[in-house]
Write a protein that holds these residues in place. Structure first.
Motif, PDB file in Angstrom:
ATOM      1  N   UNK A 254      17.177  11.034   4.407  1.00 23.61           N
ATOM      2  CA  UNK A 254      16.071  10.152   4.285  1.00 23.61           C
ATOM      3  C   UNK A 254      15.144  10.205   3.096  1.00 23.61           C
ATOM      4  N   UNK A 255      14.491  11.574   2.959  1.00 27.09           N
ATOM      5  CA  UNK A 255      13.437  11.588   1.784  1.00 27.09           C
ATOM      6  C   UNK A 255      13.968   9.853   0.310  1.00 27.09           C
TER       7      UNK A 255
ATOM      8  N   UNK B 299       0.400  -1.428   0.095  1.00 28.34           N
ATOM      9  CA  UNK B 299      -0.189   0.089   0.103  1.00 28.34           C
ATOM     10  C   UNK B 299       0.519   1.159  -0.150  1.00 28.34           C
ATOM     11  N   UNK B 300       2.168   0.725  -0.032  1.00 33.23           N
ATOM     12  CA  UNK B 300       3.200   2.359   0.019  1.00 33.23           C
ATOM     13  C   UNK B 300       3.933   2.881   1.314  1.00 33.23           C
ATOM     14  N   UNK B 301       5.032   3.744   1.195  1.00 33.87           N
ATOM     15  CA  UNK B 301       4.811   4.548   2.105  1.00 33.87           C
ATOM     16  C   UNK B 301       5.155   5.716   2.151  1.00 33.87           C
ATOM     17  N   UNK B 302       5.024   7.067   3.169  1.00 36.74           N
ATOM     18  CA  UNK B 302       5.031   7.663   2.850  1.00 36.74           C
ATOM     19  C   UNK B 302       6.100   8.697   4.447  1.00 36.74           C
ATOM     20  N   UNK B 303       7.081   9.592   3.890  1.00 38.58           N
ATOM     21  CA  UNK B 303       8.376  10.524   4.325  1.00 38.58           C
ATOM     22  C   UNK B 303       8.158  11.122   4.322  1.00 38.58           C
TER      23      UNK B 303
ATOM     24  N   UNK C 296      -3.166   7.619   6.351  1.00 39.96           N
ATOM     25  CA  UNK C 296      -3.426   7.794   6.697  1.00 39.96           C
ATOM     26  C   UNK C 296      -4.878   7.272   5.020  1.00 39.96           C
ATOM     27  N   UNK C 297      -5.108   8.503   4.213  1.00 40.88           N
ATOM     28  CA  UNK C 297      -6.108   8.224   3.210  1.00 40.88           C
ATOM     29  C   UNK C 297      -5.641   7.150   2.468  1.00 40.88           C
ATOM     30  N   UNK C 298      -4.472   6.687   2.310  1.00 36.76           N
ATOM     31  CA  UNK C 298      -3.624   5.278   1.457  1.00 36.76           C
ATOM     32  C   UNK C 298      -3.645   4.395   2.312  1.00 36.76           C
ATOM     33  N   UNK C 299      -3.625   4.689   3.847  1.00 36.41           N
ATOM     34  CA  UNK C 299      -3.178   3.201   4.100  1.00 36.41           C
ATOM     35  C   UNK C 299      -1.567   3.063   3.850  1.00 36.41           C
ATOM     36  N   UNK C 300      -0.596   4.596   4.007  1.00 37.82           N
ATOM     37  CA  UNK C 300       0.137   4.082   3.568  1.00 37.82           C
ATOM     38  C   UNK C 300       0.850   3.757   5.355  1.00 37.82           C
ATOM     39  N   UNK C 301       2.099   3.711   4.786  1.00 37.09           N
ATOM     40  CA  UNK C 301       3.242   3.428   6.430  1.00 37.09           C
ATOM     41  C   UNK C 301       4.068   5.010   6.555  1.00 37.09           C
ATOM     42  N   UNK C 302       3.714   5.737   7.501  1.00 37.90           N
ATOM     43  CA  UNK C 302       4.297   6.466   7.767  1.00 37.90           C
ATOM     44  C   UNK C 302       6.668   5.850   8.154  1.00 37.90           C
ATOM     45  N   UNK C 303       7.122   6.640   7.378  1.00 38.68           N
ATOM     46  CA  UNK C 303       8.523   5.425   7.741  1.00 38.68           C
ATOM     47  C   UNK C 303       9.041   6.894   8.494  1.00 38.68           C
ATOM     48  N   UNK C 304       9.457   6.586   9.541  1.00 40.94           N
ATOM     49  CA  UNK C 304      10.158   7.962   9.524  1.00 40.94           C
ATOM     50  C   UNK C 304      11.938   8.474  10.219  1.00 40.94           C
ATOM     51  N   UNK C 305      12.253   9.338   9.557  1.00 34.38           N
ATOM     52  CA  UNK C 305      13.848   8.889  10.108  1.00 34.38           C
ATOM     53  C   UNK C 305      14.784   7.793  10.809  1.00 34.38           C
ATOM     54  N   UNK C 306      14.486   8.793  12.400  1.00 35.03           N
ATOM     55  CA  UNK C 306      15.338   7.976  13.088  1.00 35.03           C
ATOM     56  C   UNK C 306      13.953   7.541  14.308  1.00 35.03           C
ATOM     57  N   UNK C 307      13.303   7.733  14.299  1.00 38.60           N
ATOM     58  CA  UNK C 307      12.404   7.671  15.352  1.00 38.60           C
ATOM     59  C   UNK C 307      11.964   5.705  15.415  1.00 38.60           C
TER      60      UNK C 307
END
Lengths: 311, 311
Positions: free
Chosen positions: B74-75, B64-68, B129-140
Motif C-alpha cells: 500500500x505504501x 496538498x498531498x497524501x499520507x499513508x 493534520x500538520x500539512x493539510x494532507x489526506x490520509x489514504x487508508x489501506x482498506x477501510x
C-alpha cells in the motif's frame, strides 16, 4: 523471395486470437516497456507461430497429424497447438533431452521419439512421410513468421509512438514477423535484434550483408539455449529488408537481466528470453537517446536451479 | 452501513484505466485461471485502490498531498499514485522496515518517515493534520474498496461463466470490492476468501457472524506478511453481504503455490499473493467439482532469498 506481408500477419492475428494471450505492455522504467510473452501457454511466443501454422493447414491434412523436431519451446508449442486442434503430434527430440522436458511434452498428449542428436531432422522427415503428417518447422516457414508477427501488431497498437523494439534473434522467425509488422505500421520505429555475443552469427551476417555461418559448437557456448539456431535464407531476407541492426550481449548481461526481470517486473524469464532486456540495461545512455523502447521477453522456461542463480 | 455498489466500481474502472494494467486471465490448468496482479506497477493490486482514492480527491485537496502508514504494498502504491498526480506523499513506516523497502518507496519520490512501530498511526494522523494532507487508508475506505473491485469487473468480462473466484483476505479491501462486483454481475458465482491458517481471523469471524479478534502477535506468525491485518467494520459488512466462505491454507501450502506459480506460470508471487492458488492446489477434488475457477495473485514483492527457497 516472397516476404510475409502485413496483411498475412493481420490474418494470423484473427486465426490465433482464441489460443494466444493478448499480452499487455508492462512499464519497466521511464523509457522501457516489456512485452511479456512468458505469459503465453507453454511459456513462450512460439505458440503464436505454431498455432497459426496448424490453423492454416487444410482440415484433412491437419487431421493426419503434425511432427516437429525440437527439444525446446517450439516442441511444447506444437504439442499444445495439436492438443487444441485434437490432432496427433509427434515430437522428435535428441536422446540427451532432460527428462523434465520430455515429460512436459508428453503432458500435452504428444508422442515423444528420442533419437541421437544427429538424426533428429532426418527421423522427423521419415516420420512425417510414414504417417502422412505435416512437419512444422520452428522458424523457416511463412505461416510461422506471420504468427510471431502478431506481437508486432500488439506492440504498435498499445504504444503507437514506440521508437525502438528490441527482439531476441536465433533462427529469426520472431524478429522477421515482428519487424514486418512494425515497419509496415510505423516506418520510423527502429527494430533491433539482440543475440548473445557467444552466438552472434546473425549480427555478423547482417553487417556482412550475407549469411555467415558459425559452427554449432560455437553457438552452443551461450547459456541462452533457445538462441543457438542460425537464420535461414527466408528469415535473413526479412532481416535485411526490415531490421535496423542486431546487437549482442554478454553472458553476464543476460544473467543480470534475468534478476532484474524477477525483482522489478515479477516475471520468470529464461536466458534466451532476457537478451532484449539485457541490451536495454547494458546501454542505458544509448537507448535513452532513442526514446520509448519495447523489449520482447520471449520465453520463461528455465530450470529452477539456473533461474535461482540470477535472483 | 452503506456498501460500495457496482456503479461505484464501474466509475472507478474509468478513473483508473490509464494507471492500471488490464491484467489478462492466464490459464493454469483445465479448471483454473490466474489473475496476475503481480504485473501491476508496484507489483500488487494495491495501485487500483490507492490511485482511485487519489483520483477521487478534489484537485485542491489532492494538491496538498497524501499520507499513508504502511511498510508494504500500500505504501508503494500511494507513493506511485502520488507521483502520477504530481502531488507530495509522506509514508510513515516502522523503524524496523527493511532498507530495501524504504529505498523503493523513496524511489517513487515519497518522503519516508521512520517511527517506532506503535506510533505509526498516530504519527501519520499528526503529519496529515500538520500539512493539510489526506490520509489514504489501506482498506477501510469506500474509494479504496471500489478501486480493488475493478478486478472483479475484469474477471467476469474475461470469463463470464466463472463459477468460483478465490481471493486473498487480510483487511478485506480486495475481497470486498471483488465480491461486490462479481455478485452484482454474476450472482451464481461463488466468491471464496483465502487466509493463512496462522492468521485466520476473518475466516473465524465470517463463520461466527461477528468480528473475532486475533492478537497482532498471532497474526504475525504467517510468512504471508501482507495478510496480517484484520477486517474493519466496513469490509466485514461487505464480506457478510457477498462472500460465500473463507478457507485457510497452511504455510507449506503457501510455499508450494509460490513454486508452482514460478515454474508453471512464470510469475514471481509473494507469499500473501499465493494463498488463493494454494487453496486451489491443496483441494483439487473439491474445486474440480466447483468448475471454472479464478485465483487472484495479488502481489509479487518478495525478498529474492525467500522466493528462492520455494523454487
Amino acid at each position: 523471395m516472397a516476404l510475409v506481408t502485413l496483411s498475412d500477419i493481420q490474418a494470423a492475428a484473427d486465426l490465433v486470437k482464441d489460443a494466444v494471450v493478448r499480452t499487455p505492455l508492462l512499464r519497466f522504467d521511464d523509457g522501457l516497456w516489456l512485452k511479456p510473452e512468458v505469459l503465453q501457454p507453454v511459456g513462450a511466443f512460439k505458440i503464436r507461430g505454431a498455432y497459426h501454422a496448424l490453423a492454416r493447414l487444410p482440415e484433412d491434412v491437419r487431421a493426419r497429424g503434425v511432427v516437429a523436431h525440437s527439444s525446446g519451446n517450439h516442441a511444447q508449442a506444437v504439442a499444445y497447438a495439436a492438443k487444441l486442434f485434437g490432432v496427433p503430434a509427434v515430437i522428435v527430440v535428441p536422446d540427451t533431452t532432460p527428462r523434465v522436458k520430455v515429460v512436459a511434452t508428453r503432458s500435452h498428449g504428444a508422442e515423444v521419439v528420442e533419437v541421437p542428436m544427429t538424426e533428429r531432422e532426418s527421423r522427423a522427415r521419415e516420420l512425417a512421410d510414414e504417417r502422412g503428417a505435416t512437419l512444422i518447422p520452428p522458424f523457416d516457414h511463412p505461416d510461422v513468421i506471420a504468427g510471431q508477427g502478431t506481437i508486432g501488431l500488439e506492440v504498435v497498437a498499445d504504444l503507437p509512438d514506440v521508437e525502438t523494439v528490441l527482439v531476441p534473434v536465433s533462427g529469426g522467425g520472431l524478429i522477421s514477423g515482428v519487424a514486418t509488422a512494425v515497419k509496415a505500421l510505423s516506418p520510423s520505429t527502429r527494430v533491433v535484434g539482440v543475440e548473445p555475443e557467444l552466438a552472434g552469427d546473425a549480427a555478423e551476417s547482417l553487417r556482412a550483408g550475407a549469411l555467415v555461418q558459425w559452427s554449432p559448437e560455437d553457438r552452443a557456448r551461450t547459456v541462452a539455449d533457445g538462441l543457438r539456431s542460425e537464420p535461414s535464407e527466408l528469415t535473413f531476407a526479412h532481416m535485411r529488408a526490415y531490421v535496423d541492426d542486431i546487437v549482442t550481449v554478454s553472458e553476464e548481461e543476460i544473467g543480470a537481466a534475468i534478476g532484474r526481470a524477477a525483482r522489478q517486473a515479477r516475471l520468470v524469464v529464461e536466458p534466451s528470453g532476457a537478451v532484449a532486456l539485457a541490451a536495454y540495461l547494458a546501454r542505458p545512455t544509448g537507448w535513452a537517446a532513442s526514446g520509448r523502447t519495447v523489449a520482447v521477453l520471449s520465453g520463461g522456461n528455465v530450470d529452477p536451479e539456473v533461474f535461482a542463480r540470477y535472483l
